[in-house]
Design an enzyme around this catalytic site. Structure first.
Site, PDB file in Angstrom:
ATOM      1  N   GLU A   1     -29.868  10.035  54.625  1.00  0.00           N
ATOM      2  CA  GLU A   1     -29.475   9.002  53.665  1.00  0.00           C
ATOM      3  C   GLU A   1     -29.773   9.534  52.278  1.00  0.00           C
ATOM      4  O   GLU A   1     -30.812  10.186  52.077  1.00  0.00           O
ATOM      5  CB  GLU A   1     -30.295   7.711  53.833  1.00  0.00           C
ATOM      6  CG  GLU A   1     -30.018   6.913  55.080  1.00  0.00           C
ATOM      7  CD  GLU A   1     -30.870   5.648  55.194  1.00  0.00           C
ATOM      8  OE1 GLU A   1     -30.330   4.622  55.596  1.00  0.00           O
ATOM      9  OE2 GLU A   1     -32.067   5.705  54.860  1.00  0.00           O
ATOM     10  N   ILE A   2     -28.870   9.290  51.346  1.00  0.00           N
ATOM     11  CA  ILE A   2     -29.205   9.397  49.921  1.00  0.00           C
ATOM     12  C   ILE A   2     -28.863   8.034  49.359  1.00  0.00           C
ATOM     13  O   ILE A   2     -27.706   7.598  49.438  1.00  0.00           O
ATOM     14  CB  ILE A   2     -28.418  10.515  49.216  1.00  0.00           C
ATOM     15  CG1 ILE A   2     -28.799  11.889  49.789  1.00  0.00           C
ATOM     16  CG2 ILE A   2     -28.700  10.473  47.702  1.00  0.00           C
ATOM     17  CD1 ILE A   2     -28.051  13.061  49.156  1.00  0.00           C
TER      18      ILE A   2
END
Ligand code: GDP
Ligand code: MN
Length: 372
Positions: A259-260
């Site tokens: 995830e970013i």
């Protein structure tokens, strides 16, 4: 024009992007002391592919005191600042309204019915942590964006631009690489609980929300549906995941081991209210709700589609699945899938050679080799 094109289709010298100001961002890895070698491999990999130019800090999280050996080894591997935090006990344990004995009975039942990791208490704590309490850690307060890493994951292509500044420039909140169907037995009542929250707060059904209700082949989510094992697809389609409204979740979710994302969204009032609602339900223990479907349902409920970004240009591998980017201008996803040599669903057999053989090429790999 693609609404969600890759941020960069240039094979640029990473030093060009690295000469620009950084975002207020941190790489985060939750790990056990026993995962020292896998953690070091992954950090060495992200340093080689990205952070050697950008030197973002890395925050290591553990529910137990750190082994000095782990700290020593990882301190040597990170090129930016490294921080080693211990998660407060109350963020990694049963909430007060859950009876541990009743929870453990539920987990034993989950184990018996074959729920993936259903019998593992620590896994339930981990999923609850990453669903909610993670975002309130004091160690994350100074930051705006995080990039989640896990021991054992591998980035297979050079990342020659700054994904954090790109997220900010394009007003993106949530970035992902891989979308999958959730194992239906892990979360029989999750969708119903999220849908109840939606109706209690009079949240409208948006195109983004409705995307989770469509049949997979019509889903706008850039997801490699076709490589999901057929038997599990059948199970997914035959397990009801209905809300009270009659809507039915298609079980699509983003795989949260990558995830970013924007911390302000997840620590904000709307998301945290949803988390409290789900936590009160008890499904983190009496079922085995994962943080991935919780994040995905929240992102689709609370954000417009344009706030999501698919990092189709990132080569990514976490057992048993991988994403491999194309080499064409525009960076279309070339393929994704699972190598599963003995058909047991565990996905062994991935290698760079085999990925190359199916046409998985990195736009910047050759250039990077010349530059270094
Ligand atoms: P999977 O990817 O769903 O199979 O789950 P993992 O075993 O990879 O766990 C997800 C993340 O949580 C990884 O970063 C693990 O290192 C971490 N994790 C899982 N359980 C524990 C635990 O009991 N203690 C700590 N410190 N980390 C854990
Ligand atoms: Mn994992």
């Amino acid at each position: 024009e693609d609404l969600d094109a890759p941020f960069s289709t240039q094979c640029q010298d990473p030093r060009v992007a690295a000469a620009q100001p950084r975002e207020n961002a941190v790489l985060v890895m939750l790990a056990r002391n026993s995962e020292k070698d896998e953690a070091r491999d992954t950090i060495a990999n992200i340093e080689a592919q990205f952070n050697q130019w950008f030197h973002y800090p890395v925050l290591f999280l553990n529910n137990e005191p750190w082994d000095p050996e782990f700290v020593r080894a990882l301190n040597r591997t990170v090129s930016g600042p490294a921080m080693f935090e211990v998660i407060p006990q109350e963020d990694w344990s049963y909430p007060s309204w859950i009876d541990p004995e009743a929870a453990q009975q539920s987990m034993a039942r989950q184990q018996q019915s074959g729920v993936w990791n259903g019998g593992k208490e620590s896994y339930h704590h981990m999923c609850r942590f990453y669903s909610g309490t993670f975002y309130t850690l004091p160690a994350l307060q100074p930051y705006k964006y995080y990039w989640r890493l896990e021991p054992g994951v591998r980035y297979t292509c050079a990342i020659t631009y700054d994904p954090f500044t790109a997220m900010a420039a394009h007003n993106k909140t949530y970035g992902f690489t891989t979308a999958l169907w959730e194992e239906p037995l892990t979360c029989p009542s999750l969708f119903r609980a999220v849908d109840a929250f939606r109706r209690a707060h009079h949240l409208p059904t948006t195109p983004s929300w409705n995307a989770l209700l469509t049949t997979p082949s019509h889903s706008p989510i850039p997801s490699p549906w076709h490589w999901y094992p057929l038997r599990r697809l059948r199970a997914a389609l035959h397990t009801p995941h209905h809300g009270a409204s009659g809507d039915r979740w298609n079980l699509c979710h983003y795989w949260s081991n990558f995830e970013i994302a924007d911390l302000d969204f997840f620590r904000g009032g709307a998301y945290q209210a949803l988390f409290r609602h789900l936590d009160a339900h008890g499904g983190f223990y009496h079922e085995r709700w994962g943080d991935a479907p919780v994040h995905s349902l929240a992102v689709h409920l609370l954000l417009p589609a344009a706030r999501r970004h698919h990092f189709a240009d990132f080569g990514y591998h976490h057992e048993p699945f991988f994403q491999c980017p194309g080499n064409a201008a525009g960076g279309q996803l070339r393929g994704a899938g699972v190598f599963d040599d003995d058909g047991n669903g565990n996905g062994e057999g991935w290698s760079e050679e085999r990925a190359g053989a199916i046409g998985c090429r990195c736009r910047c790999l050759d250039r990077r080799k010349r530059n270094n």
